[in-house]
Write a protein that holds these residues in place. Structure first.
Motif, PDB file in Angstrom:
ATOM      1  N   UNK A 245       0.841  -1.197   0.000  1.00  0.00           N
ATOM      2  CA  UNK A 245       0.000   0.000   0.000  1.00  0.00           C
ATOM      3  C   UNK A 245       0.880   1.252   0.000  1.00  0.00           C
ATOM      4  N   UNK A 247       3.945   1.491  -1.228  1.00  0.00           N
ATOM      5  CA  UNK A 247       4.518   1.648  -2.570  1.00  0.00           C
ATOM      6  C   UNK A 247       3.496   2.248  -3.525  1.00  0.00           C
ATOM      7  N   UNK A 248       2.242   1.795  -3.400  1.00  0.00           N
ATOM      8  CA  UNK A 248       1.182   2.320  -4.266  1.00  0.00           C
ATOM      9  C   UNK A 248       0.994   3.813  -4.051  1.00  0.00           C
ATOM     10  N   UNK A 251       3.690   5.810  -5.530  1.00  0.00           N
ATOM     11  CA  UNK A 251       3.535   5.835  -6.981  1.00  0.00           C
ATOM     12  C   UNK A 251       2.495   6.877  -7.381  1.00  0.00           C
ATOM     13  N   UNK A 252       1.390   6.913  -6.636  1.00  0.00           N
ATOM     14  CA  UNK A 252       0.321   7.862  -6.946  1.00  0.00           C
ATOM     15  C   UNK A 252       0.746   9.292  -6.653  1.00  0.00           C
ATOM     16  N   UNK A 254       3.481  10.674  -7.230  1.00  0.00           N
ATOM     17  CA  UNK A 254       4.236  11.260  -8.344  1.00  0.00           C
ATOM     18  C   UNK A 254       3.357  12.173  -9.201  1.00  0.00           C
ATOM     19  N   UNK A 255       2.087  11.774  -9.353  1.00  0.00           N
ATOM     20  CA  UNK A 255       1.170  12.537 -10.213  1.00  0.00           C
ATOM     21  C   UNK A 255       0.238  13.442  -9.416  1.00  0.00           C
ATOM     22  N   UNK A 256       0.014  13.112  -8.151  1.00  0.00           N
ATOM     23  CA  UNK A 256      -0.936  13.849  -7.314  1.00  0.00           C
ATOM     24  C   UNK A 256      -0.249  14.154  -5.985  1.00  0.00           C
ATOM     25  N   UNK A 259      -1.830  13.608  -2.487  1.00  0.00           N
ATOM     26  CA  UNK A 259      -2.603  12.376  -2.332  1.00  0.00           C
ATOM     27  C   UNK A 259      -2.812  11.960  -0.870  1.00  0.00           C
ATOM     28  N   UNK A 262      -5.334  14.202   0.714  1.00  0.00           N
ATOM     29  CA  UNK A 262      -6.652  13.926   0.118  1.00  0.00           C
ATOM     30  C   UNK A 262      -7.285  12.684   0.733  1.00  0.00           C
ATOM     31  N   UNK A 263      -6.451  11.656   0.947  1.00  0.00           N
ATOM     32  CA  UNK A 263      -6.965  10.417   1.533  1.00  0.00           C
ATOM     33  C   UNK A 263      -7.451  10.668   2.961  1.00  0.00           C
TER      34      UNK A 263
END
Lengths: 310, 310
Positions: A245, A247-248, A251-252, A254-256, A259, A262-263
């Motif tokens: 989780x 790592x995910x 990864x996310x 990088x673009x947001x 994040x 937000x979560x």
């Protein structure tokens, strides 16, 4: 190119999600202020609290102990005790126990050590051995998390604590929320609401004052303040769901870039929605049939897991 | 080791999330039944619908067209038209347009092609060029998604469609839900509810009949049925947020095999909670000040993006 705080010194840290740029000193002040705001916003502490802090010796719990000790000094009727859980992991836990002893002596804070082996009959190394021998489809991490939560609660209650403080940072918090999300069980989100709740007479309400600080900033704060801390990673951690989780999310990110925040925001929205709704989220706990500790089922998760080992 | 369906043949596919094992024929039947159930459960179609299907030539839209054409034959007062969007991506879209022409001729289905260049003045290759020249912090994929949604809606409305059918599979659906989740905007989830909604007179309600079928199974179905389809991946896709979200979900799936279905379940829970709550989720749309197309803001996202290019 100067510090957003004092406008004098050059900045050493650029907080991308807010745009602020800080010198060392102003960065540390900003962290302290942010945590104090989190504590007061969610009514995490009152002036007469006996606070038990889970102190593992890692950066998060060391920073948390350091900051709560500073806060606690201002309130003569409050008290701070640290609790360390010895999971029984060779070549890992020994180092931290030394660090914990040094910190609590230097800072003049009481420390209690509780061990899995003594309380449950099995160390995590024992459990890992049994998993391998019996070829169980389980990770030692599943035991570790459940046992640690149970033991911390028992310890805090034994010490008559009003609050149990845990060094969860923003990354941990976002991971927990996303883990609940991918399990498809949104009603569990209420359990990780920021405001401490007494959901059973045997349950010590938990607080997570670092929940709005990214892991990276906790590490930087510990570094700037030269706080002693453990350097090794747990040898079992690489294989856990939480690791995937994490790592995910990275990864996310990088673009947001926002994040993780937000979560965290989603957690609040979901809990607000559950409050308005007729769908029940949080259940009050009752006593485990075997050990008497608080649980939402007949058997608590720890007793359930132990029965698999036997 | 025989098929769960006919109990006679050997199985060729093991559906891990349900335990079923199927021979070729029973696998295909199970997919067709599952999609028919999704359509009826969420009241996606009625017997007199004029359905416009977005047919890109990829496996999802080819399978969707194939299945809807079969369903549609049973209803004499219904009609099916396919719409293909030409985004203007060299060495990619040409192949699919050939496939689409062949399929629709062979299957005797009407097909209309709409192009970004003609409707918006820019192809995706043009936009990519401008992004590179102006060093904009944007991806061509952001334009592509917004333009495609807008143009499909315009096309469906021009053709007087009652429903616009889109070949979103379970993976796409889970990605969209997780993308909304990591953006911290749960209220947007209502827009991807499964039941078609007329949220503006200019908006054609959308249906996604493949939403409960994993991408892998759509591909297998297309393969078993020997459906012609495009082989290339879009040259821009590798860099999108969706691509990162997809990698994340696949990473999470290693530890939680039901993760995609769990995420879908969350969508339903969240939308149910919003219905019970006073917090507003879905807004009715009004007309964009510039182009008159339905939007929730003053300008629609497509007009907003075009203004950045100019």
């Amino acid at each position: 190119l100067s510090c957003t705080g004092c406008k004098k010194k050059d900045f050493v840290y650029h907080r991308k999600y807010s745009g602020e740029k800080y010198c060392k000193k102003c960065f540390c002040t900003s962290i302290e202020k942010k945590i104090a705001r989190t504590v007061s916003k969610h009514q995490m502490l009152s002036s007469t609290d006996l606070i038990v802090v889970g102190l593992s010796g890692g950066k998060d719990s060391v920073v948390l102990t350091h900051l709560l000790a500073q806060m606690e000094k201002k309130f003569p009727n409050s008290k701070l005790i640290t609790v360390t859980i010895d999971e029984g992991i060779k070549n890992y836990r020994e180092e931290t126990i030394e660090i914990v002893k040094k910190i609590t002596q230097d800072w003049n804070i009481e420390n209690k050590i509780y061990s899995f082996k003594k309380e449950f009959g099995y160390s995590i190394d024992d459990i890992n051995q049994i998993i391998l021998e019996k070829k169980l489809d389980l990770l030692p991490c599943s035991f570790c998390g459940v046992f640690r939560r149970k033991l911390l609660n028992q310890a805090a209650r034994d010490l008559e604590a009003d609050k149990l403080a845990i060094g969860f940072n923003l990354d941990d918090e976002a991971q927990t929320i996303l883990m609940n999300f991918i399990r498809g069980d949104l009603s569990r989100m209420a359990r990780i609401a920021p405001k401490p709740k007494k959901i059973s007479p045997k349950f010590v309400p938990r607080i997570r004052p670092l929940r709005e600080i990214p892991e990276k900033e906790i590490a930087l704060y510990a570094f700037y303040k030269s706080l002693p801390m453990q350097s090794k990673e747990c040898p079992y951690a690489f294989n856990s769901l939480r690791h995937n989780v994490q790592s995910s999310i990275n990864l996310l990110e990088e673009k947001t870039p926002n994040v993780k925040f937000n979560i965290l925001k989603n957690l609040h929205t979901i809990n607000e929605l559950f409050q308005d709704s007729e769908i029940k989220s949080i259940k009050n706990l009752h006593d485990c049939e075997k050990c008497g500790e608080p649980t939402s089922s007949t058997l608590c998760k720890a007793c359930e897991l132990i029965s698999i080992l036997e």
